[in-house]
Scaffold this motif. Structure first.
Motif, mmCIF file in Angstrom:
data_model
loop_
_atom_site.group_PDB
_atom_site.id
_atom_site.type_symbol
_atom_site.label_atom_id
_atom_site.label_comp_id
_atom_site.label_asym_id
_atom_site.label_seq_id
_atom_site.Cartn_x
_atom_site.Cartn_y
_atom_site.Cartn_z
ATOM 1 N N ALA A 84 16.613 53.999 -109.094
ATOM 2 C CA ALA A 84 17.693 54.272 -108.199
ATOM 3 C C ALA A 84 17.340 53.557 -107.011
ATOM 4 N N MET A 85 16.031 53.607 -106.387
ATOM 5 C CA MET A 85 15.796 52.988 -105.451
ATOM 6 C C MET A 85 15.508 51.449 -105.463
ATOM 7 N N LEU A 86 15.169 50.885 -106.658
ATOM 8 C CA LEU A 86 14.909 49.550 -107.122
ATOM 9 C C LEU A 86 16.310 48.947 -107.491
ATOM 10 N N THR A 87 17.431 49.968 -107.581
ATOM 11 C CA THR A 87 18.772 49.408 -108.176
ATOM 12 C C THR A 87 18.752 48.833 -109.509
ATOM 13 N N MET B 132 6.429 48.532 -105.166
ATOM 14 C CA MET B 132 6.892 49.587 -105.847
ATOM 15 C C MET B 132 5.506 50.461 -106.009
ATOM 16 N N ILE B 133 5.324 51.495 -105.423
ATOM 17 C CA ILE B 133 4.163 52.434 -105.617
ATOM 18 C C ILE B 133 4.812 53.385 -106.953
ATOM 19 N N GLY B 134 4.268 53.091 -108.327
ATOM 20 C CA GLY B 134 5.063 53.334 -109.504
ATOM 21 C C GLY B 134 4.746 54.862 -109.462
ATOM 22 N N ASN C 108 3.570 60.806 -107.895
ATOM 23 C CA ASN C 108 2.619 61.544 -107.137
ATOM 24 C C ASN C 108 1.643 60.747 -106.454
ATOM 25 N N LEU C 109 1.764 59.392 -106.408
ATOM 26 C CA LEU C 109 0.920 58.686 -105.396
ATOM 27 C C LEU C 109 1.794 58.069 -104.262
ATOM 28 N N GLN C 110 2.809 58.406 -104.337
ATOM 29 C CA GLN C 110 3.888 57.878 -103.147
ATOM 30 C C GLN C 110 3.722 58.869 -101.945
ATOM 31 N N GLY C 111 4.015 58.345 -100.758
ATOM 32 C CA GLY C 111 3.831 58.905 -99.717
ATOM 33 C C GLY C 111 2.423 59.306 -99.197
ATOM 34 N N ARG C 112 1.452 58.610 -99.494
ATOM 35 C CA ARG C 112 -0.063 58.900 -99.328
ATOM 36 C C ARG C 112 -0.284 57.418 -98.541
ATOM 37 N N GLY C 113 0.254 56.667 -98.148
ATOM 38 C CA GLY C 113 -0.317 55.516 -97.616
ATOM 39 C C GLY C 113 -0.550 54.335 -98.200
ATOM 40 N N LEU C 114 -0.231 54.329 -99.424
ATOM 41 C CA LEU C 114 -0.644 53.279 -100.341
ATOM 42 C C LEU C 114 0.390 51.850 -99.820
ATOM 43 N N GLY C 115 1.539 52.376 -100.054
ATOM 44 C CA GLY C 115 2.592 51.398 -99.628
ATOM 45 C C GLY C 115 2.402 50.756 -98.459
ATOM 46 N N ARG C 116 2.038 51.424 -97.585
ATOM 47 C CA ARG C 116 1.745 50.637 -96.322
ATOM 48 C C ARG C 116 0.219 49.691 -96.281
ATOM 49 N N VAL D 23 12.776 42.042 -95.987
ATOM 50 C CA VAL D 23 13.131 42.929 -96.796
ATOM 51 C C VAL D 23 14.581 43.469 -96.717
ATOM 52 N N THR D 24 15.121 43.750 -98.071
ATOM 53 C CA THR D 24 16.469 44.238 -98.143
ATOM 54 C C THR D 24 16.180 45.747 -98.898
ATOM 55 N N ILE D 25 16.840 46.726 -98.214
ATOM 56 C CA ILE D 25 16.683 48.048 -98.608
ATOM 57 C C ILE D 25 17.788 48.966 -98.823
ATOM 58 N N ALA E 133 19.917 54.496 -98.545
ATOM 59 C CA ALA E 133 19.492 55.850 -98.986
ATOM 60 C C ALA E 133 17.898 55.947 -98.978
ATOM 61 N N ASN E 134 17.318 54.655 -99.052
ATOM 62 C CA ASN E 134 15.705 54.670 -99.440
ATOM 63 C C ASN E 134 14.849 55.062 -97.906
ATOM 64 N N GLY E 135 15.178 56.221 -97.479
ATOM 65 C CA GLY E 135 14.366 56.444 -96.276
ATOM 66 C C GLY E 135 13.061 56.221 -96.373
ATOM 67 N N PRO E 136 12.106 56.507 -97.243
ATOM 68 C CA PRO E 136 10.966 56.158 -97.202
ATOM 69 C C PRO E 136 10.436 54.649 -97.121
ATOM 70 N N SER E 137 11.502 53.752 -97.648
ATOM 71 C CA SER E 137 10.923 52.449 -97.673
ATOM 72 C C SER E 137 11.304 51.933 -96.056
ATOM 73 N N ILE E 138 12.453 52.361 -95.818
ATOM 74 C CA ILE E 138 12.896 52.049 -94.310
ATOM 75 C C ILE E 138 12.006 52.433 -93.439
ATOM 76 N N ARG E 139 11.185 53.612 -93.589
ATOM 77 C CA ARG E 139 10.345 54.001 -92.681
ATOM 78 C C ARG E 139 9.222 53.304 -92.610
ATOM 79 N N LEU E 140 8.861 52.901 -94.078
ATOM 80 C CA LEU E 140 7.423 52.062 -94.068
ATOM 81 C C LEU E 140 7.434 50.971 -93.442
HETATM 82 C C1 LIG Z 1 8.920 53.143 -100.655
HETATM 83 C C2 LIG Z 1 7.462 52.949 -101.250
HETATM 84 C C3 LIG Z 1 7.000 51.807 -101.392
HETATM 85 C C4 LIG Z 1 6.669 53.375 -99.873
HETATM 86 O O1 LIG Z 1 5.220 53.427 -100.269
HETATM 87 P P1 LIG Z 1 4.316 54.977 -100.014
HETATM 88 O O2 LIG Z 1 2.926 54.732 -100.554
HETATM 89 O O3 LIG Z 1 5.171 55.788 -100.737
HETATM 90 O O4 LIG Z 1 4.642 55.098 -98.329
HETATM 91 P P2 LIG Z 1 3.587 55.429 -97.282
HETATM 92 O O5 LIG Z 1 2.669 56.611 -97.736
HETATM 93 O O6 LIG Z 1 2.760 54.078 -97.300
HETATM 94 O O7 LIG Z 1 4.478 55.730 -95.977
HETATM 95 C C5 LIG Z 1 4.827 54.966 -95.365
HETATM 96 C C6 LIG Z 1 5.939 55.640 -94.478
HETATM 97 O O8 LIG Z 1 7.150 56.313 -95.310
HETATM 98 C C7 LIG Z 1 7.169 57.702 -95.179
HETATM 99 N N1 LIG Z 1 7.381 58.391 -96.595
HETATM 100 C C8 LIG Z 1 6.864 58.127 -97.676
HETATM 101 N N2 LIG Z 1 7.456 58.773 -98.585
HETATM 102 C C9 LIG Z 1 8.311 59.484 -98.220
HETATM 103 C C10 LIG Z 1 8.983 60.450 -98.789
HETATM 104 N N3 LIG Z 1 9.245 60.861 -99.990
HETATM 105 N N4 LIG Z 1 10.022 60.980 -97.970
HETATM 106 C C11 LIG Z 1 9.705 60.647 -96.526
HETATM 107 N N5 LIG Z 1 9.205 59.745 -95.836
HETATM 108 C C12 LIG Z 1 8.198 59.236 -96.739
HETATM 109 C C13 LIG Z 1 5.604 58.251 -94.703
HETATM 110 O O9 LIG Z 1 5.899 59.327 -94.137
HETATM 111 C C14 LIG Z 1 5.320 56.892 -93.993
HETATM 112 O O10 LIG Z 1 5.666 57.238 -92.541
HETATM 113 P P3 LIG Z 1 4.815 57.956 -91.610
HETATM 114 O O11 LIG Z 1 3.701 56.856 -91.413
HETATM 115 O O12 LIG Z 1 5.822 58.017 -90.374
HETATM 116 O O13 LIG Z 1 4.470 59.098 -92.116
HETATM 117 C C15 LIG Z 1 7.153 53.693 -102.204
HETATM 118 O O14 LIG Z 1 7.646 55.199 -102.056
HETATM 119 C C16 LIG Z 1 7.952 53.524 -103.240
HETATM 120 O O15 LIG Z 1 7.333 52.497 -104.408
HETATM 121 N N6 LIG Z 1 8.961 54.078 -103.876
HETATM 122 C C17 LIG Z 1 9.819 53.847 -105.131
HETATM 123 C C18 LIG Z 1 10.305 52.220 -105.103
HETATM 124 C C19 LIG Z 1 10.775 51.773 -103.748
HETATM 125 O O16 LIG Z 1 11.694 52.395 -103.127
HETATM 126 N N7 LIG Z 1 10.421 50.709 -103.261
HETATM 127 C C20 LIG Z 1 11.086 49.982 -102.220
HETATM 128 C C21 LIG Z 1 12.152 49.162 -102.628
HETATM 129 S S1 LIG Z 1 12.568 48.301 -100.943
#
Ligand SMILES: CC(C)(COP(=O)(O)OP(=O)(O)OC[C@H]1O[C@@H](n2cnc3c(N)ncnc32)[C@H](O)[C@@H]1OP(=O)(O)O)[C@@H](O)C(=O)NCCC(=O)NCCS
Length: 195
Positions: free
Chosen positions: A44-47, A99-101, A104-112, A133-135, A138-145
């Motif tokens: 869904a996040m990758l459309t 994509m952090i695939g 269970n590894l998402q949200g641990r700082g690896l994306g950053r 980047v284009t996001i 609905a992809n809060g984690p990515s926007i936040r990253l």
């Molecule tokens: C989006 C994505 C790349 C982020 O990488 P990540 O390793 O999960 O994110 P990080 O742990 O580096 O965190 C980056 C920020 O996002 C926040 N975040 C990560 N996962 C989150 C979640 N599930 N809900 C809310 N915030 C989240 C983190 O808290 C962090 O912000 P902070 O520093 O204020 O705490 C990863 O979750 C992912 O691959 N998702 C699926 C595919 C995708 O969406 N790709 C991006 C397409 S544009």
């Protein structure tokens, strides 16, 4: 064909590696990448509208690379955990996606961390001046990253030319801003063409 790059960063005891794979390496990673792409949340996040088989992943990598995109496999201590790419190059910029695939590894700082590693290559090795980047909204984690990294909203024609849907969020960051905020970590990133 341009050299394939290998990017490494040691995070305490853990080795993070992003590398442009050979066709054989893509074939070896394809089943796992396919399962990551087909996870409902990631899809869904990758459309991606359809499931992608391992064979389709191999084709996607080959076609994208032939079209000039630069795709990277991401490994943590030798274990595949996702992928990332730069695409839509012009003379001085490109679009980035990651994509952090494994969920269970998402949200641990690896994306950053991987994003900072790959931006060290983009700005210092590929000499880009700006990355977009284009996001999905609905992809809060990515926007936040990307906001946390210092990316800012960008509605320029170049940024908006990259969108799939009108509602997509477009952000960008230039080399000077990235160097200022992340230069210290970039100095710890090693990149080189693969032998
Ligand atoms: C989006 C994505 C790349 C982020 O990488 P990540 O390793 O999960 O994110 P990080 O742990 O580096 O965190 C980056 C920020 O996002 C926040 N975040 C990560 N996962 C989150 C979640 N599930 N809900 C809310 N915030 C989240 C983190 O808290 C962090 O912000 P902070 O520093 O204020 O705490 C990863 O979750 C992912 O691959 N998702 C699926 C595919 C995708 O969406 N790709 C991006 C397409 S544009």
């Amino acid at each position: 064909m341009s050299a394939l790059f290998d990017v490494k960063y040691r995070d305490a005891q853990i080795l993070l590696r992003a590398f442009e794979p050979t066709p054989d390496e893509v074939r070896g990673a394809a089943a796992e990448l396919s399962s990551y792409y087909n996870d409902a949340h990631n899809r869904a996040m990758l459309t991606h509208e359809e499931d992608m088989s391992a064979e389709e992943v191999v084709e996607y990598y080959a076609e994208s690379r032939a079209g000039g995109d630069r795709l990277f496999l991401l490994e943590q201590d030798g274990v595949l955990i996702g992928d990332a790419d730069f695409r839509q190059f012009d003379a001085e910029s490109a679009e980035y996606a990651i994509m952090i695939g494994a969920r269970n590894l998402q949200g641990r700082g690896l994306g950053r961390k991987f994003t900072t590693m790959l931006h060290a290559l983009a700005f210092r090795g590929l000499h880009l001046a700006r990355v977009y980047v284009t996001i999905l909204p609905a992809n809060g984690p990515s926007i936040r990253l990307f906001q946390q990294l210092g990316y800012a909203p960008d509605s320029s024609p170049r940024a908006r030319s990259l969108i799939d849907e009108e509602s997509d969020v477009t952000l960008s960051m230039d080399r000077a801003a990235f160097e200022k905020q992340h230069g210290a970590m970039m100095d710890q990133v090693q990149f080189a063409p693969r032998k």
